[in-house]
Design a protein around this motif. Structure first.
Motif, short mmCIF file in Angstrom:
data_model
loop_
_atom_site.label_atom_id
_atom_site.label_comp_id
_atom_site.label_asym_id
_atom_site.label_seq_id
_atom_site.Cartn_x
_atom_site.Cartn_y
_atom_site.Cartn_z
N ILE B 176 -20.95 163.02 88.57
CA ILE B 176 -21.01 163.13 90.03
C ILE B 176 -21.30 161.76 90.65
O ILE B 176 -20.62 161.33 91.59
N ALA B 177 -22.30 161.06 90.09
CA ALA B 177 -22.65 159.74 90.61
C ALA B 177 -21.44 158.81 90.59
O ALA B 177 -21.16 158.10 91.56
N ARG B 178 -20.70 158.82 89.51
CA ARG B 178 -19.52 157.97 89.37
C ARG B 178 -18.49 158.29 90.45
O ARG B 178 -17.90 157.41 91.04
N PHE B 181 -19.49 156.88 93.84
CA PHE B 181 -19.26 155.43 93.84
C PHE B 181 -17.78 155.11 94.00
O PHE B 181 -17.38 154.32 94.85
#
Lengths: 280, 316
Positions: B176-178, B181
């Protein structure tokens, strides 16, 4: 055998309370041995026997990493408003007020600029004691400004996480702080400035799923709980017990999501070595 | 006609049935005046019920079993959708679908959460709860869209990212973080629309864009009202209060500056007239897209970063 050692596990392990208790004698939450406060302090609040890492506040942690007296705090008094008018068993406004009074902090992260062996860094460290280290608008904005300071000073960014995730009392605004911190990290990356993410126990939810997992280098402390969903939720969903060591730092290392697991005593030296590689 | 009827929909549906019955008799009798009067009544009733919906009732509408799902919209908008599968690392997640399609002759990369309609299809779709490979498939497709300069449209409808052992092992948080970004810096236009439920990081994982739209009867928040109730009230019983407290409707989020636009639904909600709902959605998407295509990639990325960087409320 020491006569005061407990033969059995604690009847009720105080899992939620991992801060160092008051008093001169401290019992380790890991091995239940008693130690004098000086011994624990000398070991940077880790257990001299079993290496259990006690939870510490942001000020103490920054002290482990930074050169003495090099830290200058910014945005200290940035504080939450109550944009939703959120009320559960307590009004969010009152919760904030009582937290500020209790902890002396204004929100769940302390940010500023400091030096590591003379090298300038923009740094932030979270306080789990402030509403579970949850991320709302203030945490998001303070991280955004920490990124801006790194860009302005052309220096690395270090964020030390310890959080239950996004703060419920600010609803979708908290969710958007995940987007906000990620967007700011894009700006940092465009400038080719390094970002080191250090994850302490626990780092979960929206914090893990945004800036904490986005380090150029991700470092975790031994046995820190790190994950997206909390273990209780997963257990409830699948209706099974979770495997031993699941979601612990070493598990994440094994699965490839952190670069290393580093004992607190070696953290400053490790960060320093990395920063030198980035800079040379 | 709807198959499932929510409690607050009942009076409307009953009146509609009555009108239908009268129509079938009207060949023998002249009761057109009565029918007209009833139609006015049902219109007023619908207006009064739907203008006074509580936030919890919106949540119920967002989850309505007859509500159109991602694939339904792709079909009704006549996108000529061709599905592309797999994240190229681990597998294919059935809770997120993606592939090429077209709108008004323009090639689009469509990505959306996909729920099921019945037990069997819900098990296949994991109730619209994605695993890391779902987010990674989405990212792979977005990168391909960027490579070939095609806009991305995402449709959000999820009760959350899946909380399971495998999901954690394969890095749910990282995936999710990727995406957050990478979506922040994707050089093609991205339009995000909440078509049903928008729960937490599971929604946001395909939810970064130049325009964030919400259909009228949907919700979007950091947590589902039931889970919020269980944590803050320590009981599942306070979901109505939690829904109120979370301010999770389109109107709330437009006011708070989280979303850009609310997409109107047909009278009585998208499930009462899916074709019309799809028609309105399609026109809105085309309108937004035309606007975004006037900008340049550099400007779009800059604006997108600025848009998300400025969300939040605090005091100095």
């Amino acid at each position: 055998m020491a006569w005061f050692r407990r033969s059995k596990q604690n009847i009720d392990p105080s899992s939620g309370k991992k801060e160092v208790p008051d008093g001169s004698w401290i019992k380790c939450n890991g091995c239940n041995e008693m130690f004098h406060r000086n011994q624990i302090e000398a070991a940077l609040y880790t257990c001299p026997k079993c290496n259990y890492h006690f939870r510490v506040d942001s000020k103490t942690y920054l002290g482990f990493l930074l050169d003495p007296k090099s830290f200058r705090e910014y945005d200290k008094k940035l504080r939450a408003t109550d944009p939703l008018g959120f009320v559960d068993s307590k009004a969010y406004k009152d919760r904030i007020d009582s937290m500020i009074e209790k902890t002396g902090l204004y929100d769940a992260i302390r940010c500023g600029v400091g030096k590591i062996d003379g090298m300038t860094v923009s740094i932030g460290a979270m306080d789990f004691a402030f509403i579970g280290g949850s991320m709302g608008s203030v945490v998001g904005e303070k991280i955004a400004r920490a990124v801006d300071r790194a860009i302005k000073r052309k220096c690395p960014l270090i964020l030390v996480s310890s959080s239950g995730g996004a703060r419920m009392m600010e609803g979708a605004l908290s969710l958007m702080q995940m987007a906000k911190t990620a967007a700011k990290l894009v700006q940092l990356a465009e400038k080719k400035l390094p970002y080191i993410s250090i994850m302490l126990d626990p780092t979960t939810g929206g914090v893990t799923a945004s800036f904490a997992m986005l380090g150029d280098v991700n470092i975790a402390e031994p046995k820190a709980l790190i994950g997206f969903a909390g273990p209780r939720v997963i257990k409830q969903t699948i209706g099974k017990d979770l495997p031993e060591g699941f979601q612990q730092a070493e598990f994440l290392l094994e699965k490839g999501f952190v670069d290393m697991v580093v004992h607190r005593k070696d953290m400053r030296e490790t960060v320093l070595r990395l920063l030198r590689f980035f800079q040379n | 006609m709807a198959k499932t009827i929510l409690e607050f929909e009942k009076p409307i549906i009953e009146l509609e049935k009555k009108i239908e019955e009268m129509r079938s008799m009207s060949s023998d009798l002249d009761i057109s005046n009565e029918i007209e009067a009833l139609e006015r009544r049902v219109n007023d009733l619908r207006k009064s019920i739907f203008s006074g919906l509580s936030r919890w009732q919106r949540v119920q509408l967002a989850r309505h079993p007859d509500r159109p799902l991602t694939m339904d919209y792709l079909e009704m908008m006549e996108t000529d959708f061709i599905e592309l599968h797999g994240d190229r690392h681990f597998g294919d997640d059935h809770a997120i679908v993606g592939g090429f399609g077209q709108l008004d002759g323009k090639t689009i990369m469509f990505i959306g959460h996909q729920k099921g309609r019945d037990t069997k299809s819900n098990l296949y779709r994991n109730f619209g709860m994605a695993n890391p490979e779902g987010y990674r498939k989405a990212l792979r497709l977005m990168k391909m869209a960027e490579k070939f300069d095609k806009p991305v449209i995402t449709l959000i409808d999820t009760p959350g990212a899946y909380p399971g052992i495998g999901a954690e092992e394969r890095g749910q948080a990282e995936s999710i973080a990727r995406n957050l970004f990478e979506m922040c810096r994707l050089r093609v236009p991205i339009i995000v629309t909440i078509i049903g439920e928008g729960a937490s990081g599971g929604a946001l994982g395909i939810g970064i864009g130049d325009r964030i739209l919400m259909m009228e009867n949907t919700w979007y928040s950091v947590i589902a009202p039931e889970s919020c109730s269980s944590i803050l009230w320590r009981s599942w019983e306070y979901k109505e209060q939690a829904a109120e407290a979370l301010k999770l409707t389109g109107e709330d989020l437009l006011e708070l500056g989280v979303i850009d636009r609310i997409i109107e639904e047909p009278r009585g909600g998208a499930h009462r007239n899916p074709a019309e709902a799809a028609f309105i959605l399609k026109n809105t998407l085309l309108e937004e897209l035309e606007d975004l295509l006037k900008s340049t990639p550099d400007k779009r990325v800059k604006d997108r970063i600025k848009k998300f960087s400025s969300i939040g409320y605090y005091e100095e």
